[in-house]
Motif scaffolding. Structure first.
Motif, PDB file in Angstrom:
ATOM      1  N   VAL A 158       3.766  -1.343   1.108  1.00  0.00           N
ATOM      2  CA  VAL A 158       4.969  -0.829   0.677  1.00  0.00           C
ATOM      3  C   VAL A 158       4.723   0.557  -0.236  1.00  0.00           C
ATOM      4  CG1 VAL A 158       7.029  -1.093  -0.374  1.00  0.00           C
ATOM      5  CG2 VAL A 158       5.949  -2.842   1.034  1.00  0.00           C
ATOM      6  N   ASP A 159       3.894   0.455  -0.852  1.00  0.00           N
ATOM      7  CA  ASP A 159       3.644   1.998  -1.708  1.00  0.00           C
ATOM      8  C   ASP A 159       3.029   2.877  -1.001  1.00  0.00           C
ATOM      9  OD1 ASP A 159       3.301   2.892  -4.728  1.00  0.00           O
ATOM     10  OD2 ASP A 159       1.190   2.924  -4.089  1.00  0.00           O
ATOM     11  N   ILE A 160       2.304   2.443  -0.078  1.00  0.00           N
ATOM     12  CA  ILE A 160       1.456   3.662   0.952  1.00  0.00           C
ATOM     13  C   ILE A 160       2.545   4.205   1.372  1.00  0.00           C
ATOM     14  CG2 ILE A 160       0.090   3.816   2.860  1.00  0.00           C
ATOM     15  CD1 ILE A 160      -1.917   1.799   1.619  1.00  0.00           C
ATOM     16  N   ALA A 161       3.452   3.421   2.105  1.00  0.00           N
ATOM     17  CA  ALA A 161       4.351   4.284   3.143  1.00  0.00           C
ATOM     18  C   ALA A 161       5.383   5.037   1.895  1.00  0.00           C
ATOM     19  CB  ALA A 161       5.191   3.068   3.969  1.00  0.00           C
ATOM     20  N   ARG A 162       5.749   4.316   1.036  1.00  0.00           N
ATOM     21  CA  ARG A 162       6.595   5.197   0.316  1.00  0.00           C
ATOM     22  C   ARG A 162       5.973   6.540  -0.294  1.00  0.00           C
ATOM     23  NH1 ARG A 162       6.952   1.507  -3.678  1.00  0.00           N
ATOM     24  NH2 ARG A 162       8.937   0.579  -2.963  1.00  0.00           N
ATOM     25  N   THR A 163       4.859   6.520  -0.664  1.00  0.00           N
ATOM     26  CA  THR A 163       4.263   7.692  -1.129  1.00  0.00           C
ATOM     27  C   THR A 163       4.155   8.794  -0.121  1.00  0.00           C
ATOM     28  OG1 THR A 163       2.955   6.412  -2.747  1.00  0.00           O
ATOM     29  CG2 THR A 163       2.089   8.577  -2.237  1.00  0.00           C
ATOM     30  N   VAL A 164       3.767   8.367   1.139  1.00  0.00           N
ATOM     31  CA  VAL A 164       3.725   9.281   2.327  1.00  0.00           C
ATOM     32  C   VAL A 164       5.239   9.833   2.492  1.00  0.00           C
ATOM     33  CG1 VAL A 164       3.281   9.318   4.815  1.00  0.00           C
ATOM     34  CG2 VAL A 164       1.665   8.098   3.209  1.00  0.00           C
TER      35      VAL A 164
END
Length: 442
Positions: A308-314
């Motif tokens: 979730v954090d990876i997708a949000r950051t991208v």
């Protein structure tokens, strides 16, 4: 036409069955030949005269022994003109027929004392006589006979007489072979099955994978060793190619940076903008090449990452680029956090490449949506014109582009698939005229 592969188990089973049957047949035939050479020639006739006498011998009204001329007995006498015999009861009563050789006349009163006998070697005659026991209506009788025509085959008689031995042996042994041999072969080839399983798990980009040589038959070991040698050579050549591509991409960075600096110093205009776009594309291709090759050597696949954090950051990083290209971009997640073991450096590149691909091919309009499901699927969707059905799997091949004039070098989705595969996951694509949806499941 592809021929069906023959099973080694059943091939060996058939061969063992044939060999066993051949050995048993050879032994039986050999014993029968030996018996025919050593036993009396009358052994064949004994099996004929016994049943005939059994139906011909009887007692008259006074209890005396008599022999009835039955059709079978008459046929036997016609077939053997020199036939002679002595039939004696156990109490010593006897009847004779034909010309008993002088050498055997003195034995006639004693026939009832013998159950079976093979009489030969007399100095007065070369004729061989035999004594045989038969059960009749008059009780047990002893038959001394000789003078057969020689038309009987002792070999066949012995072969038929021994069938209670070899028929059950074959009947029991052959099914046992069909039952046991496949299991013996399966047990012996268990190591080969393990080697086959290991071979199916070998992937081109996983270095150091070799087939085990322990526990396999010595006849198969050279093949496994040779295959491992092939893997050594292929890996060596692959590493040479990999080093070349990494070095080439590194070397390209410097001239690309110099070109970009010089172009930026040029006076403004349409040509300057085109040159900057071309240099940017060249620089991105070099970086993708580096990412593509570096990903083979990724060793940080067992760290805890939050999808979730990876997708949000991208999405946050690429939102300005997407908006500048004419898109709307959104992010949503069904869960607040979804942790997995993976690479904290490779997974963001995979999601970023999916979003960049949507920006490059979404026709500069519509919504680009990024979402994370409660099962951990990361989905990137756009509203472009879609990808033809026959090309949807090809887009994951290196350097493949749906339209030759499209931006990029065709490495983005290939790198995504490589990263997902390294994480033992799957990447799927769904596309039609209303848009494209790419899903990765780690």
């Amino acid at each position: 036409m592809n021929k069906k592969r023959a099973s080694l188990r059943w091939r060996l089973t058939r061969q063992f069955s044939f060999i066993f049957a051949a050995v048993v047949a050879t032994v039986i035939i050999g014993l029968c030949i030996y018996g025919a050479m050593t036993l009396s020639p009358n052994v064949a006739m004994a099996r004929t005269i016994g049943p005939i006498m059994a139906e011909a011998v009887a007692q008259d009204a006074h209890g005396r022994l008599e022999i009835t001329e039955t059709p079978r007995l008459m046929a036997l006498k016609q077939k053997n003109p020199n036939l002679w015999y002595v039939v004696a009861t156990t109490d010593g009563t006897y009847r004779t027929y034909g010309g008993v050789p002088v050498s055997y006349v003195q034995l006639v009163p004693l026939v009832h004392l013998f159950r079976e006998a093979d009489i030969r070697g007399s100095a007065d005659t070369a004729e061989i006589a035999s004594i045989y026991t038969a059960q009749t209506t008059a009780g047990e009788v002893r038959i001394l006979f000789g003078g057969g025509s020689g038309e009987y085959w002792p070999f066949l008689t012995i072969l038929l007489a021994t069938n209670p031995i070899y028929v059950p042996l074959l009947a029991l042994a052959l099914p046992a072979i069909f039952f046991a041999v496949p299991r013996i072969v399966r047990s012996a080839l268990a190591g080969v099955s393990e080697v086959a399983r290991k071979a199916s798990e070998i992937e081109p980009r996983r270095h150091g994978a070799r087939l085990p040589t322990e526990g396999i038959p010595s006849e198969v070991a050279p093949l496994v060793v040779a295959f491992n040698g092939v893997l050594d050579r292929l890996e060596h050549e692959f590493q040479k190619r990999q080093r070349f591509l990494i070095d080439a991409a590194h070397e390209l960075r410097t001239p690309i940076a110099i070109m970009q600096t010089r172009i930026e110093g040029m006076s403004g205009g349409q040509d300057r903008r085109r040159l900057l776009d071309d240099v940017a594309r060249l620089g991105e291709t070099a970086e993708q090449l580096l990412d593509f090759e570096r990903n083979d050597q990724a060793s940080d696949l067992h760290e805890t990452v939050d999808l979730v954090d990876i997708a949000r950051t991208v999405v946050a990083d690429l939102a300005p680029l997407a908006i500048a290209e004419g898109y709307e971009i959104s992010f949503e997640s069904e869960v607040d956090k979804f942790e997995r073991l993976g690479s904290p450096s490779a997974l963001p590149r995979a999601v970023s490449n999916l979003v960049r691909n949507a920006i490059d091919h979404g026709e500069n309009a519509g919504m680009i949506s990024v979402s994370v499901s409660e099962s951990g699927q990361v989905v990137v969707a756009d509203q472009g014109h879609g990808i033809p059905h026959d090309q949807q799997e090809l887009v994951f091949e290196p350097f493949y582009r749906v339209t030759p004039r499209s931006k990029g070098a065709g490495l983005g989705l290939s790198l995504v698939k490589q990263i997902v595969t390294n994480h033992r996951g799957q990447v799927t694509i769904e596309s039609n005229s209303t848009g494209t949806r790419v899903t990765i499941q780690i």
